[in-house]
Scaffold this active site. Structure first.
Site, short mmCIF file in Angstrom:
data_model
loop_
_atom_site.label_atom_id
_atom_site.label_comp_id
_atom_site.label_asym_id
_atom_site.label_seq_id
_atom_site.Cartn_x
_atom_site.Cartn_y
_atom_site.Cartn_z
N GLU A 180 0.84 -1.20 0.00
CA GLU A 180 0.00 0.00 0.00
C GLU A 180 0.88 1.24 0.00
O GLU A 180 2.09 1.16 0.27
CB GLU A 180 -0.92 -0.01 1.22
CG GLU A 180 -1.88 -1.17 1.24
CD GLU A 180 -2.85 -1.13 2.43
OE1 GLU A 180 -3.74 -1.99 2.47
OE2 GLU A 180 -2.69 -0.24 3.30
N GLY A 182 1.21 3.43 2.14
CA GLY A 182 1.80 3.67 3.45
C GLY A 182 2.56 2.51 4.04
O GLY A 182 3.10 2.61 5.14
N GLY A 184 5.08 -1.06 2.87
CA GLY A 184 5.66 -1.95 1.89
C GLY A 184 6.17 -3.20 2.59
O GLY A 184 5.53 -4.25 2.58
N GLU A 416 8.95 -8.11 -3.82
CA GLU A 416 8.77 -9.40 -3.12
C GLU A 416 9.75 -9.57 -1.96
O GLU A 416 10.24 -10.66 -1.69
CB GLU A 416 8.84 -10.57 -4.11
CG GLU A 416 7.70 -10.50 -5.11
CD GLU A 416 7.45 -11.78 -5.86
OE1 GLU A 416 7.60 -12.87 -5.28
OE2 GLU A 416 7.07 -11.68 -7.04
#
Length: 461
Positions: A180, A182, A184, A416
């Site tokens: 998002e 805000g 990670g 990832e």
């Protein structure tokens, strides 16, 4: 299966196809690969598909997957990779072809549209496709390991038939909505919410940095269903992208992997049926972490492809480039660079294969997947950097692919799970193993003192 294994092989293709068709029954990808194995050499002769030393030890099945993916990459991706990158153009036709080859659901069961192969086959295919075009590699990776894999593992039969089969077959494309604006690395801090509305869930929030966003037909979205439970209050939802209230942000203008789209997923009162909950309420964080473990094998494969392409580019160039009256390949400084590139690449490849094999065996592979992703991504950046250095000025311009390799490599250390997060995962697993293992601390000869702060007599051996 004909198109999956045969369509990328050059002449004498007729004989190759004839041998395949001569088999009375072909019930699976594995059988098809076995039936056509004797034609493999003839079909790929002269096509650049000769086995490299590292591939010589592969099983027949894995070798054939490697050859198929390499042929596709060399004939359909390499010639256009620069154009795709320069124009930020999604390789729609090539992705469809990947689906027909069975590469959009490599490890998904054949009963759900996949190829039914293992994760080693997936890692090998990812490397070969990414060697040709890293953007296409990440498109393939997200659909395989971030979308299809969790639905096959955690979905019910109805979800698999509707939301897995057409995606594993390459007919549709999926994406994965975890990050998002805000948060990670702190995946447990999801601000996107899902409210229980009787027969539906109502989702509100924004997901950021989503690969395949503009082409995806479905998104796997993680949202908070119970704030009081923190990460245990996150749930996973399958959200068709044509659902009312679902919209997309502008495509990000990225440094690398520019042929893949990256954008925000915006949800404003998006209503999905209760049947679209993946797993149980509160299992979202567990699903996300499990999914990322497998996804890291895919990204390691992508990074290996970039590193291999960089090494090949540098090796070929230094054999032709003349300086001081001889090829620069004769200079020790250049040889040292090539040696270091090869060592890092081979080490990362072995770690990636090791992680794949552990997953295929059903063993815990979290640590090994993190190791593979860490070393492969850093090898990709290192090899691409050294490739530019060996090419000099030619490495800095788009006439050669070296600068694209470098731009593409950088993201492999970020998405990832950043390299920093991989170190955390590796260390935490090492410490957990140490806690569960009884061991005797060595001491210097003649010294039987127990180390300060320890009360264990076992340490005084």
């Amino acid at each position: 299966l004909e198109t999956r294994v045969l369509s990328v092989c050059p002449a004498p293709r007729d004989g190759f196809v004839a041998q395949f068709r001569s088999q009375a029954v072909v019930g699976s990808t594995n059988e098809a690969l076995h039936h056509i194995s004797t034609a493999r050499g003839a079909a790929c002769a002269g096509s650049g598909g000769a086995l490299t030393p590292w591939a010589a030890s592969l099983s027949e099945e894995h070798g054939m997957i490697r050859d198929m993916a390499r042929q596709f990459a060399e004939t359909e991706l390499m010639p256009i990779a620069g154009d795709l990158d320069a124009n930020h153009r999604f390789p729609a036709e090539q992705v469809k072809h990947l689906g027909s080859l069975g590469l959009m659901g490599v490890a998904v069961s054949a009963s759900y549209g996949g190829s039914g192969l293992d994760y080693l086959a997936y890692a090998i295919a990812m490397e070969e496709i990414s060697r040709g075009c890293a953007s296409t590699g990440v498109i393939m990776s997200v659909n395989n390991s971030l979308y299809c894999a969790p639905i096959e593992k955690f979905g019910d039969e109805e979800q698999k038939q509707r939301f897995l089969t057409p995606f594993a077959a390459g007919e549709q494309l999926g994406c994965f909505g975890l990050s998002e604006p805000g948060n990670g690395s702190d995946a447990g801090a999801a601000s996107t919410t899902a409210q229980d509305a009787g027969s539906e869930w109502v989702l509100n929030g924004t997901k950021a940095w989503i690969t395949n966003a503009h082409e995806a037909d479905c998104a796997l979205v993680f949202a908070t269903t119970d704030k009081a439970m923190k990460h245990k209050g996150i749930s996973a939802f399958i959200v068709p992208t044509d659902t009312p209230g679902f919209s997309l942000g502008a495509k990000e203008d990225k440094l690398g992997i520019r042929a893949s789209s990256t954008a925000n997923l915006i949800m404003e009162d998006v209503r999905v049926p209760k049947a679209n909950l993946l797993g149980k309420p509160g299992e979202g964080f567990k699903i996300a972490m499990s999914t990322l473990d497998a996804g890291r094998i895919g990204i390691a494969g992508q990074a290996l492809g970039i590193a291999q392409a960089s090494l090949e580019c540098a090796s070929k160039y230094c054999l032709e480039r003349q300086a001081f009256g001889k090829p620069i390949s004769s200079l020790f400084a250049i040889q040292n660079k090539l040696s270091e590139m090869a060592c890092r690449l081979e080490s990362a490849r072995l770690l990636t294969w090791r992680a794949s094999e552990l997953k295929d065996q059903g063993a815990n592979y979290t640590k090994e997947a993190a190791m593979a992703k860490l070393t492969a991504s850093e090898a990709a950046t290192f090899c691409a950097h050294q490739c530019i250095q060996i090419l000099g000025g030619m490495g800095y311009v788009s006439d050669m692919p070296a600068e694209r390799y470098y731009r593409d490599a950088r993201i492999t250390e970020i998405y990832e799970g950043t390299s920093e997060i991989q170190h955390v995962v590796i260390a935490s697993n090492l410490l957990k193993e140490a806690q569960n293992t009884s061991c005797v601390m060595p001491t210097a000869p003649g010294h039987g003192k127990v180390p300060s702060g320890s009360s264990s007599p076992d340490l005084a051996a």
